[in-house]
Each structure stands twice: as structure tokens, then as C-alpha cells.
Design a protein around this motif. Structure first.
Motif, PDB file in Angstrom:
ATOM      1  N   VAL A  61       8.941   8.877   2.005  1.00 15.40           N
ATOM      2  CA  VAL A  61       8.851   7.420   2.118  1.00 15.40           C
ATOM      3  C   VAL A  61       8.438   6.967   3.521  1.00 15.40           C
ATOM      4  N   PRO A  62       9.089   7.424   4.606  1.00 12.67           N
ATOM      5  CA  PRO A  62       8.640   6.966   5.922  1.00 12.67           C
ATOM      6  C   PRO A  62       7.214   7.405   6.254  1.00 12.67           C
ATOM      7  N   TRP A  63       6.824   8.579   5.748  1.00 12.78           N
ATOM      8  CA  TRP A  63       5.444   9.023   5.989  1.00 12.78           C
ATOM      9  C   TRP A  63       4.457   8.147   5.227  1.00 12.78           C
ATOM     10  N   ALA A  64       4.831   7.704   4.024  1.00  8.53           N
ATOM     11  CA  ALA A  64       3.957   6.829   3.238  1.00  8.53           C
ATOM     12  C   ALA A  64       3.777   5.483   3.939  1.00  8.53           C
ATOM     13  N   VAL A  65       4.848   4.943   4.505  1.00  9.60           N
ATOM     14  CA  VAL A  65       4.754   3.667   5.230  1.00  9.60           C
ATOM     15  C   VAL A  65       3.860   3.832   6.454  1.00  9.60           C
ATOM     16  N   ARG A  66       4.044   4.927   7.169  1.00  7.08           N
ATOM     17  CA  ARG A  66       3.229   5.182   8.362  1.00  7.08           C
ATOM     18  C   ARG A  66       1.745   5.336   8.000  1.00  7.08           C
ATOM     19  N   HIS A  67       1.477   6.097   6.948  1.00  4.79           N
ATOM     20  CA  HIS A  67       0.091   6.311   6.526  1.00  4.79           C
ATOM     21  C   HIS A  67      -0.522   5.025   5.972  1.00  4.79           C
ATOM     22  N   ALA A  68       0.269   4.217   5.291  1.00  2.00           N
ATOM     23  CA  ALA A  68      -0.234   2.950   4.769  1.00  2.00           C
ATOM     24  C   ALA A  68      -0.667   2.028   5.909  1.00  2.00           C
ATOM     25  N   ALA A  69       0.105   1.987   6.984  1.00  3.14           N
ATOM     26  CA  ALA A  69      -0.278   1.171   8.139  1.00  3.14           C
ATOM     27  C   ALA A  69      -1.571   1.700   8.753  1.00  3.14           C
ATOM     28  N   TRP A  70      -1.709   3.035   8.815  1.00  2.35           N
ATOM     29  CA  TRP A  70      -2.938   3.632   9.346  1.00  2.35           C
ATOM     30  C   TRP A  70      -4.133   3.271   8.461  1.00  2.35           C
ATOM     31  N   LEU A  71      -3.965   3.383   7.134  1.00  2.00           N
ATOM     32  CA  LEU A  71      -5.045   3.023   6.206  1.00  2.00           C
ATOM     33  C   LEU A  71      -5.436   1.557   6.346  1.00  2.00           C
ATOM     34  N   HIS A  72      -4.427   0.711   6.507  1.00  5.33           N
ATOM     35  CA  HIS A  72      -4.687  -0.724   6.668  1.00  5.33           C
ATOM     36  C   HIS A  72      -5.537  -0.975   7.911  1.00  5.33           C
ATOM     37  N   ALA A  73      -5.231  -0.293   8.999  1.00  2.00           N
ATOM     38  CA  ALA A  73      -5.963  -0.487  10.248  1.00  2.00           C
ATOM     39  C   ALA A  73      -7.370   0.097  10.207  1.00  2.00           C
ATOM     40  N   LEU A 108       0.829  -1.202   0.000  1.00  2.00           N
ATOM     41  CA  LEU A 108       0.000   0.000   0.000  1.00  2.00           C
ATOM     42  C   LEU A 108       0.871   1.262   0.000  1.00  2.00           C
ATOM     43  N   ALA A 109       1.990   1.226   0.724  1.00  4.88           N
ATOM     44  CA  ALA A 109       2.911   2.371   0.718  1.00  4.88           C
ATOM     45  C   ALA A 109       3.490   2.585  -0.675  1.00  4.88           C
ATOM     46  N   ARG A 110       3.858   1.501  -1.366  1.00  2.00           N
ATOM     47  CA  ARG A 110       4.353   1.641  -2.740  1.00  2.00           C
ATOM     48  C   ARG A 110       3.275   2.229  -3.638  1.00  2.00           C
ATOM     49  N   THR A 111       2.030   1.819  -3.433  1.00  2.00           N
ATOM     50  CA  THR A 111       0.916   2.347  -4.219  1.00  2.00           C
ATOM     51  C   THR A 111       0.705   3.831  -3.944  1.00  2.00           C
ATOM     52  N   LEU A 112       0.788   4.238  -2.673  1.00  2.00           N
ATOM     53  CA  LEU A 112       0.641   5.652  -2.321  1.00  2.00           C
ATOM     54  C   LEU A 112       1.717   6.500  -2.995  1.00  2.00           C
ATOM     55  N   LEU A 113       2.960   6.016  -2.972  1.00  2.00           N
ATOM     56  CA  LEU A 113       4.055   6.766  -3.586  1.00  2.00           C
ATOM     57  C   LEU A 113       3.926   6.808  -5.103  1.00  2.00           C
ATOM     58  N   ALA A 114       3.470   5.713  -5.712  1.00  2.00           N
ATOM     59  CA  ALA A 114       3.281   5.699  -7.169  1.00  2.00           C
ATOM     60  C   ALA A 114       2.153   6.647  -7.571  1.00  2.00           C
ATOM     61  N   ALA A 115       1.069   6.673  -6.797  1.00  2.00           N
ATOM     62  CA  ALA A 115      -0.041   7.586  -7.089  1.00  2.00           C
ATOM     63  C   ALA A 115       0.396   9.032  -6.916  1.00  2.00           C
ATOM     64  N   LEU A 116       1.222   9.296  -5.908  1.00  2.00           N
ATOM     65  CA  LEU A 116       1.733  10.644  -5.691  1.00  2.00           C
ATOM     66  C   LEU A 116       2.645  11.072  -6.839  1.00  2.00           C
ATOM     67  N   ALA A 117       3.532  10.191  -7.264  1.00  2.00           N
ATOM     68  CA  ALA A 117       4.429  10.512  -8.382  1.00  2.00           C
ATOM     69  C   ALA A 117       3.626  10.786  -9.648  1.00  2.00           C
ATOM     70  N   ASP A 118       2.584  10.011  -9.875  1.00  2.00           N
ATOM     71  CA  ASP A 118       1.738  10.209 -11.051  1.00  2.00           C
ATOM     72  C   ASP A 118       0.991  11.543 -10.967  1.00  2.00           C
ATOM     73  N   ALA A 119       0.466  11.877  -9.793  1.00  2.00           N
ATOM     74  CA  ALA A 119      -0.294  13.123  -9.639  1.00  2.00           C
ATOM     75  C   ALA A 119       0.610  14.346  -9.796  1.00  2.00           C
ATOM     76  N   VAL A 120       1.835  14.259  -9.294  1.00  2.00           N
ATOM     77  CA  VAL A 120       2.761  15.384  -9.372  1.00  2.00           C
ATOM     78  C   VAL A 120       3.355  15.496 -10.765  1.00  2.00           C
TER      79      VAL A 120
END
Length: 158
Positions: free
Chosen positions: A37-49, A13-25
Motif C-alpha cells: 500500500v505505501p509503495w502504491a501511494v508513492r508510485h501513484a504520486a510519481w505517475l501523477h507527476a 490512482l493508488a487504489r487503481t494500481l492496487l485493484a489492477a494488481l489484485a486482478d492480475a494476481v
């Protein structure tokens, strides 16, 4: 060595968040050691929960709190207007000036529900945010380059 599902899903999910961000930018790839990157991993864990249901059809948040998470969130890295904590009581603040700042949505603190916003000063906690109405103004590659702070040290000056 295989990773357990609880680790594999948030990392994907973190890789997906970063890929979506790169595409949007509009960049081809974000740096692997960049501040996002560390914020994406942290947010991905939050989204998962909060959004991924288990075999019983319930999310971990629903099991813990008893009701689904319904507060609004923005896309990871999206530029938003935020209302910082303590902006009403800042000494010497001009009463006519805007209390809203501008930064990038990085996630939500699980413990307190505070919104994490990244900007040039570092990462700040906010109590509310508003999405920018114009989709073309939500994404700016230049402001990402100025952003500082990591989950271990949100404010590099302190």
C-alpha cells in the motif's frame, strides 16, 4: 471536508494500481495494511507527476525538465528481472553467475531515477530491469507474501 485535486487524484490512482494488481494476481482484495500500500501511494504520486497533464497541457516533469518522460516502466507489482546497483563490483562474485535478480517493480526514485524492486530481502535499488516475456510468469501471489520493506525502512534487517 473536501480533498484538493492534488491529493485526490494520486490516492485514486493508488487504489487503481492496487485493484489492477489484485486482478492480475488473482486475489479478490489486497490487505489494506499490507506492505504494498505505501509503495502504491508513492508510485501513484510519481505517475501523477510524470504522466498527468495540467491545464496548460504539460506534465510537472515536462515543466521542470523541459522534455517528456520516455524511459520504460513496468506495471506496479509486476515481476521483473533487475540489475542491481554495484553488481559489477561485488567482491567474490562468480564471474559466470547471472547478475540479474528477480523481484517486483515498485516504482522509480524521483531524485535519482533508480528503479525500486521488492523481494524477500527487502526493497533494493536497481539501475535496469527487463520485463518477463511470458505474461503468466509475471504475476505470482506467493512471492508477494514473502516481500518485505516499506518506504521508511526498505531493508528490515538494517
Amino acid at each position: 471536508m473536501t480533498q484538493e485535486r492534488g491529493v485526490r487524484l494520486p490516492l485514486g490512482l493508488a487504489r487503481t494500481l492496487l485493484a489492477a494488481l489484485a486482478d492480475a494476481v488473482g486475489v479478490t482484495d489486497l490487505p489494506a495494511n499490507g506492505p504494498l500500500v505505501p509503495w502504491a501511494v508513492r508510485h501513484a504520486a510519481w505517475l501523477h507527476a510524470h504522466y498527468v497533464a495540467g491545464p496548460d497541457g504539460k506534465t510537472p516533469h515536462l515543466r521542470l525538465v523541459g522534455k517528456p518522460y520516455r524511459s520504460p516502466i513496468a506495471q506496479f507489482g509486476e515481476k521483473v528481472h533487475y540489475l542491481g546497483l554495484g553488481t559489477l563490483k561485488e567482491p567474490g562474485r562468480d564471474k559466470g553467475s547471472s547478475r540479474w535478480g528477480e523481484g517486483h517493480f515498485l516504482g522509480i526514485r524521483n531524485e535519482t531515477g533508480e528503479i525500486l524492486i521488492g523481494n524477500a530481502e527487502g526493497v533494493v535499488k536497481a539501475r535496469d530491469f527487463k520485463r518477463i516475456a511470458d505474461p503468466e510468469q509475471r504475476w505470482n501471489a506467493e512471492s508477494f507474501k514473502k516481500m518485505r520493506g516499506s518506504p521508511g525502512k526498505p531493508n528490515p534487517e538494517v
